[in-house]
Design a protein around this motif. Structure first.
Motif, PDB file in Angstrom:
ATOM      1  N   ASP A 119      -4.373 114.227  30.916  1.00  0.00           N
ATOM      2  CA  ASP A 119      -3.038 114.107  31.844  1.00  0.00           C
ATOM      3  C   ASP A 119      -4.120 115.815  32.868  1.00  0.00           C
ATOM      4  OD1 ASP A 119      -2.429 116.514  30.495  1.00  0.00           O
ATOM      5  OD2 ASP A 119      -0.323 116.234  30.807  1.00  0.00           O
ATOM      6  N   SER A 120      -3.942 116.069  33.748  1.00  0.00           N
ATOM      7  CA  SER A 120      -4.074 117.325  34.995  1.00  0.00           C
ATOM      8  C   SER A 120      -4.585 118.357  34.161  1.00  0.00           C
ATOM      9  CB  SER A 120      -3.786 116.795  36.073  1.00  0.00           C
ATOM     10  OG  SER A 120      -1.872 117.188  35.795  1.00  0.00           O
ATOM     11  N   THR A 121      -2.515 118.680  32.946  1.00  0.00           N
ATOM     12  CA  THR A 121      -2.383 120.070  32.755  1.00  0.00           C
ATOM     13  C   THR A 121      -3.310 120.019  31.530  1.00  0.00           C
ATOM     14  OG1 THR A 121      -1.087 118.894  31.161  1.00  0.00           O
ATOM     15  CG2 THR A 121      -0.163 119.872  33.729  1.00  0.00           C
ATOM     16  N   SER A 122      -4.391 119.016  30.729  1.00  0.00           N
ATOM     17  CA  SER A 122      -5.301 118.865  29.727  1.00  0.00           C
ATOM     18  C   SER A 122      -6.157 119.426  29.636  1.00  0.00           C
ATOM     19  CB  SER A 122      -4.717 117.825  29.168  1.00  0.00           C
ATOM     20  OG  SER A 122      -3.191 117.730  28.474  1.00  0.00           O
ATOM     21  N   THR A 123      -7.258 120.243  28.997  1.00  0.00           N
ATOM     22  CA  THR A 123      -8.633 120.516  28.578  1.00  0.00           C
ATOM     23  C   THR A 123      -8.781 119.698  27.161  1.00  0.00           C
ATOM     24  OG1 THR A 123      -8.244 122.422  27.482  1.00  0.00           O
ATOM     25  CG2 THR A 123      -8.430 122.054  30.337  1.00  0.00           C
ATOM     26  N   VAL A 124     -10.078 119.070  27.019  1.00  0.00           N
ATOM     27  CA  VAL A 124     -11.151 118.017  26.206  1.00  0.00           C
ATOM     28  C   VAL A 124     -12.257 117.677  26.361  1.00  0.00           C
ATOM     29  CG1 VAL A 124     -11.014 116.134  24.996  1.00  0.00           C
ATOM     30  CG2 VAL A 124      -8.598 116.210  26.732  1.00  0.00           C
ATOM     31  N   THR A 125     -12.455 118.144  25.309  1.00  0.00           N
ATOM     32  CA  THR A 125     -13.958 117.981  25.164  1.00  0.00           C
ATOM     33  C   THR A 125     -14.610 117.315  23.865  1.00  0.00           C
ATOM     34  OG1 THR A 125     -14.395 119.997  23.399  1.00  0.00           O
ATOM     35  CG2 THR A 125     -14.678 120.393  25.929  1.00  0.00           C
ATOM     36  N   SER A 331     -18.983 124.381  35.812  1.00  0.00           N
ATOM     37  CA  SER A 331     -18.313 124.656  35.008  1.00  0.00           C
ATOM     38  C   SER A 331     -18.500 125.484  34.137  1.00  0.00           C
ATOM     39  CB  SER A 331     -18.903 123.506  33.735  1.00  0.00           C
ATOM     40  OG  SER A 331     -18.720 122.066  34.215  1.00  0.00           O
ATOM     41  N   SER A 332     -18.119 126.876  34.348  1.00  0.00           N
ATOM     42  CA  SER A 332     -18.047 128.012  34.233  1.00  0.00           C
ATOM     43  C   SER A 332     -16.971 129.280  33.887  1.00  0.00           C
ATOM     44  CB  SER A 332     -19.982 128.860  34.630  1.00  0.00           C
ATOM     45  OG  SER A 332     -20.481 127.929  34.372  1.00  0.00           O
ATOM     46  N   ASP A 372     -11.332 124.537  42.555  1.00  0.00           N
ATOM     47  CA  ASP A 372      -9.581 124.284  42.491  1.00  0.00           C
ATOM     48  C   ASP A 372      -9.863 123.241  41.271  1.00  0.00           C
ATOM     49  OD1 ASP A 372      -8.894 124.876  44.851  1.00  0.00           O
ATOM     50  OD2 ASP A 372      -9.780 123.474  45.823  1.00  0.00           O
ATOM     51  N   ASP A 373     -10.785 122.898  40.717  1.00  0.00           N
ATOM     52  CA  ASP A 373     -10.868 122.010  39.067  1.00  0.00           C
ATOM     53  C   ASP A 373      -9.867 122.282  38.117  1.00  0.00           C
ATOM     54  OD1 ASP A 373     -10.680 120.459  37.307  1.00  0.00           O
ATOM     55  OD2 ASP A 373     -13.233 120.061  36.885  1.00  0.00           O
ATOM     56  N   PRO A 374      -9.005 122.215  37.919  1.00  0.00           N
ATOM     57  CA  PRO A 374      -7.987 122.935  36.659  1.00  0.00           C
ATOM     58  C   PRO A 374      -8.357 122.788  35.394  1.00  0.00           C
ATOM     59  CG  PRO A 374      -7.085 120.471  37.362  1.00  0.00           C
ATOM     60  CD  PRO A 374      -8.046 121.040  38.397  1.00  0.00           C
ATOM     61  N   VAL A 376     -11.680 123.765  33.973  1.00  0.00           N
ATOM     62  CA  VAL A 376     -12.044 124.733  34.317  1.00  0.00           C
ATOM     63  C   VAL A 376     -11.588 126.440  34.412  1.00  0.00           C
ATOM     64  CG1 VAL A 376     -14.042 126.180  34.702  1.00  0.00           C
ATOM     65  CG2 VAL A 376     -14.277 123.578  34.957  1.00  0.00           C
ATOM     66  N   PRO A 377     -10.815 126.962  33.164  1.00  0.00           N
ATOM     67  CA  PRO A 377     -10.122 128.466  33.377  1.00  0.00           C
ATOM     68  C   PRO A 377     -10.777 128.785  34.641  1.00  0.00           C
ATOM     69  CG  PRO A 377     -11.016 127.700  31.578  1.00  0.00           C
ATOM     70  CD  PRO A 377     -11.710 127.102  31.770  1.00  0.00           C
ATOM     71  N   GLU A 378      -9.817 130.123  35.416  1.00  0.00           N
ATOM     72  CA  GLU A 378      -9.791 131.102  35.934  1.00  0.00           C
ATOM     73  C   GLU A 378     -10.024 132.368  35.552  1.00  0.00           C
ATOM     74  OE1 GLU A 378     -10.398 130.651  39.435  1.00  0.00           O
ATOM     75  OE2 GLU A 378      -9.456 127.995  39.984  1.00  0.00           O
ATOM     76  N   PRO A 379     -11.254 133.178  35.759  1.00  0.00           N
ATOM     77  CA  PRO A 379     -11.755 133.138  37.097  1.00  0.00           C
ATOM     78  C   PRO A 379     -12.579 132.447  37.148  1.00  0.00           C
ATOM     79  CG  PRO A 379     -11.750 135.453  36.957  1.00  0.00           C
ATOM     80  CD  PRO A 379     -10.882 134.351  35.903  1.00  0.00           C
ATOM     81  N   HIS A 380     -13.269 131.522  38.084  1.00  0.00           N
ATOM     82  CA  HIS A 380     -14.626 131.081  37.308  1.00  0.00           C
ATOM     83  C   HIS A 380     -16.177 132.042  37.666  1.00  0.00           C
ATOM     84  CE1 HIS A 380     -12.597 127.112  39.295  1.00  0.00           C
ATOM     85  NE2 HIS A 380     -12.619 126.858  37.914  1.00  0.00           N
ATOM     86  N   PHE A 381     -15.988 133.327  39.215  1.00  0.00           N
ATOM     87  CA  PHE A 381     -16.656 133.742  39.116  1.00  0.00           C
ATOM     88  C   PHE A 381     -15.947 134.982  39.658  1.00  0.00           C
ATOM     89  CE2 PHE A 381     -16.912 131.712  43.237  1.00  0.00           C
ATOM     90  CZ  PHE A 381     -16.842 132.355  44.233  1.00  0.00           C
TER      91      PHE A 381
END
Length: 405
Positions: A119-125, A331-332, A372-374, A376-381
């Motif tokens: 789902d949109s709240t999950s991060t998977v690699t 993706s940073s 705005d990609d959830p 990738v953890p914020e802050p991106h830069f």
């Protein structure tokens, strides 16, 4: 059914098949479950590694979870962060029969890239590189594949892994041979250079009263490339100072891979620079005619002047940058941009050779590829505030041995 619940710091092995399995509320555990006929549900677990085989694997409310999975129809991830999924890579006596009893086909390993959904709240690699096979019956010894312990898909996986290891060993051997050839050429070049210098000294005798200082004489001695470095490529070095003096690279590409706690100083003209899997390093890159690319790096400081800069899969970068075009982050996370603040002898000529206009630094105009990609953890830069004043760092140009020239 199998239930593993509220365990902490435990090693759990279930060497049997079951109808279904549930793992809930576990912390810091290593859990191996035999094949399940229907579903394996993993919920509210933290910092655990679970090996599971089932028709479907469900993951919910977990954090820092690694799942070594065989999933015939799918791996479903809900409300979970830092989940890593890799292929089933465990063997033990009787495992093929357990797959048969659970009704799971063991002739192939499902493609994880196709069966994972989130789902949109999950991060998977997906795990990379692939893990080695673990044979529970031969702890601490090399695995010995056999039809009694290895399902067909695991036998194939083991063979592919052996082939990959053989190819990597061959590649390392090829790189070693190329390095030896390059070192031999460099030694021959330095030998000839020294002979030429000796001949010139013989022709033009220098009186003892000459004003040339001993330190200056030493600076004219040939610089020798360290034996474990290539001229244009360094890999798997730690706690090292790596230097490329002016004119050494001749506008070639320079690449660095898997460096830790290193200092890198590139004073030569370059075509482009690649930085992969480097951590806890300080890197100075002189003016480059092409791009600087950072991939899968963390906790490094890079001072660079280039036509283009791009990061991918990086965290905690401190970039002091001159960039002729808009830098790109992909993706940073936590990439900080500040302006170039370094000076060294010969720098204006290198800027001119790289066709960089010192008046046109676009380091502030960052393009975020994952805005705005959830996932990738914020802050991106972040970018330094307008009007920030920096002290100029005057760097001494050195040779291969990090000795002032």
């Amino acid at each position: 059914a199998v239930l593993v619940e509220d365990c902490e710091g435990c090693d759990v092995e279930v060497r049997d098949h079951c109808a279904e399995a549930t793992v809930s509320g576990c912390r810091d555990c290593h859990i191996i479950l035999g094949p399940a006929a229907s579903v394996v549900a993993i919920s509210e677990c933290t910092n655990c590694t679970v090996t599971a085989a089932a028709d479907e694997i469900q993951i919910c409310g977990c954090d820092s979870l690694t799942v070594m999975a065989y999933a015939e129809t799918g791996v479903r991830v809900f409300s979970s962060t830092a989940v890593t999924v890799g292929p089933w890579a465990t063997a033990f006596s009787g495992l093929p029969e357990l797959f048969r009893r659970a009704g799971l086909p063991a002739d192939h390993l499902p493609d994880l890239g196709e069966v994972i959904t989130r789902d949109s709240t999950s991060t998977v690699t997906v795990m990379a590189p692939l893990p080695p096979v673990v044979d529970l019956d031969r702890s601490g010894e090399p695995p010995t594949p056999s039809p009694e312990s290895y399902p067909a898909f695991l036998l194939e996986y083991f063979q592919q892994q052996q082939a990959a290891e053989a190819e990597e060993a061959a590649q390392i051997q090829r790189e070693r041979e190329l390095l030896e050839e390059e070192q031999a050429r460099e030694a021959e070049k330095l030998k000839k250079q020294k002979e030429d210098e000796e001949a010139k000294k013989s022709e033009k005798a220098i009186p003892e009263s000459s004003s040339v200082a001993k330190g200056d004489e030493a600076a004219d001695e040939p610089q020798v490339l360290p034996s474990d470095e290539k001229l244009t490529f360094v890999r798997k070095l730690s706690h090292r100072t790596i230097v490329r003096p002016p004119g050494s690279l001749n506008s070639q590409q320079f690449a660095m891979d898997s460096l830790t706690h290193c200092t890198v100083k590139l004073f030569s003209a370059m075509d482009s620079v690649l930085i992969d899997d480097c951590y806890d390093c300080e890197i100075l890159i002189g003016p480059t005619t092409g791009s600087v690319m950072l991939r899968d790096c963390g906790r490094i400081t890079v001072t660079a002047a280039c036509q283009q800069l791009r990061t991918r899969g990086c965290t905690d970068l401190n970039l002091k940058l001159f960039c002729f075009t808009d830098p790109v982050v992909e993706s940073s996370t936590r990439v900080n941009f500040a302006t170039w603040n370094v000076a060294f002898c010969g720098l204006p000529a290198l800027f001119k050779e790289a066709r960089l206009d010192p008046a046109n630094n676009r380091y502030r105009n960052v393009f975020d590829f994952n805005k705005d990609d959830p996932a990738v953890p914020e802050p991106h830069f972040t970018v330094e505030p307008e009007g920030t004043v920096h002290e100029i760092e005057d760097v001494v140009v050195t040779g291969y041995a990090d000795r002032p020239l």
